[in-house]
Design an enzyme around this catalytic site. Structure first.
Site, short mmCIF file in Angstrom:
data_model
loop_
_atom_site.label_atom_id
_atom_site.label_comp_id
_atom_site.label_asym_id
_atom_site.label_seq_id
_atom_site.Cartn_x
_atom_site.Cartn_y
_atom_site.Cartn_z
N ASP A 27 0.83 -1.20 0.00
CA ASP A 27 0.00 0.00 0.00
C ASP A 27 0.87 1.26 0.00
OD1 ASP A 27 0.82 -0.21 2.61
OD2 ASP A 27 -1.17 -0.04 3.51
N ASP A 37 -1.03 -6.11 0.12
CA ASP A 37 -1.39 -5.48 1.40
C ASP A 37 -2.89 -5.29 1.51
OD1 ASP A 37 0.83 -4.95 3.02
OD2 ASP A 37 1.40 -3.19 1.86
N GLU A 57 -1.02 -5.54 8.98
CA GLU A 57 -0.11 -4.89 9.94
C GLU A 57 -0.62 -5.05 11.37
OE1 GLU A 57 0.64 -0.80 8.89
OE2 GLU A 57 1.19 -1.32 6.83
N LYS A 116 -1.14 -9.39 3.18
CA LYS A 116 -0.31 -8.92 4.29
C LYS A 116 -1.11 -7.95 5.16
CE LYS A 116 3.45 -6.09 3.74
NZ LYS A 116 3.03 -4.88 4.48
N GLU A 120 9.73 -4.11 10.17
CA GLU A 120 10.10 -2.81 9.58
C GLU A 120 10.73 -1.89 10.62
OE1 GLU A 120 7.14 -1.00 7.08
OE2 GLU A 120 8.32 0.84 6.84
#
Ligand code: KIV
Length: 266
Positions: A45, A85, A116, A114, A183
């Site tokens: 994204d 994402d 988060e 994916k 990250e």
């Protein structure tokens, strides 16, 4: 043919073979990347920032992700794994909606999605996995939470957040994700957690000891000029090449050097 993502990536980790992932947003780049030696194309994204001109990833919609996944799928002549994402607010709070949206991305051509976060989004992760959709986790700096966490900063600087990274990694692994992105995490912290996991960890700004690396293609190709994080290595300077080419074209149009006879039809 459906790829066996779990076995392929776990075997790479077991065999100490590093995983190379790169972001990809359209068919033309997908055609190039998919015949390279990268392993995974990530329809990230980050497309919001590098392609759509937003300041962060929060404005990206599920329809944007579907549109770009379809394009990457069309260009994926080399048959790479495509991970897409899930965009902001399409999965975090509502597991039922998370499955509906994950299925849309799979229908668009993704092999996996994916998401988060760790414990906070576990119900959604479990539900997506229950629907048979492979999930990649993402911990450390969470770009979809930058407004809450105060910007794009290195994470895990204190004991509490290091413990949370450790706990969330195990929670995601136990839930059944096939890999996790780390990250912006100090190298020594990432190294310690990676050594305790069976599931492969793909780092971005998380040092040398991750099982693989991911970079945003526009960063590593030198096409995104707004800012360059320390962890980026520029493997090319395409913005310079593109500007020079476009300026030369414009100059040649204006001075009559283009088109030449060979560019015309008889
Ligand atoms: O959206 C993205 O490109 C990502 C990478 C930064 C890992 O999530």
């Amino acid at each position: 043919m459906r790829k066996n993502i779990y076995a392929d990536l776990i075997n790479m980790k077991k065999g100490n073979e590093k995983i190379a992932m790169i972001t990809c947003y359209d068919a033309s780049m997908s055609k190039l990347f998919s015949v390279s030696s990268v392993d995974i194309l990530l329809v990230g994204d980050t497309l919001g920032m590098v392609k759509l001109g937003y300041e962060n990833t929060l404005s990206v919609t599920i329809d944007d992700m579907i549109h770009h996944t379809k394009a990457v799928k069309r260009g994926n002549k080399g048959g790479k794994i495509i991970v897409t994402d899930m965009s902001y607010k399409t999965y975090e709070d509502n597991p039922r909606e998370a499955v509906i949206n994950a299925k849309k991305l799979m229908d668009a051509g993704a092999d996996a999605v994916k998401v988060e976060g760790g414990l906070e989004i576990l119900p959604s992760i479990k539900e997506i996995l229950k629907a048979g959709i492979p999930v990649m986790g993402h911990l450390g700096l969470l770009p979809q939470s930058v407004e809450k966490t105060g910007g794009f900063k290195v994470q895990c600087r204190d004991k509490e957040s290091i413990k949370k990274l450790h706990d969330d990694s195990l929670i995601l692994q136990d839930a059944g994700v096939f890999s996790i992105v780390f990250e912006c995490i100090p190298e020594n912290v990432a190294k310690d957690v990676v050594s305790k996991l069976d599931v492969p960890v793909i780092g971005i700004g998380a040092g040398r000891y991750c099982d693989g690396q991911v970079l945003v293609s526009d960063d590593m190709l030198g096409m995104f000029e707004d800012f360059t994080p320390k962890f980026v290595k520029k493997y090319a300077n395409l913005s310079k090449t593109i500007k020079e080419a476009v300026n030369l074209y414009a100059a040649e149009v204006k001075n009559g050097k283009f088109p030449k006879e060979e560019n015309t039809y008889k």
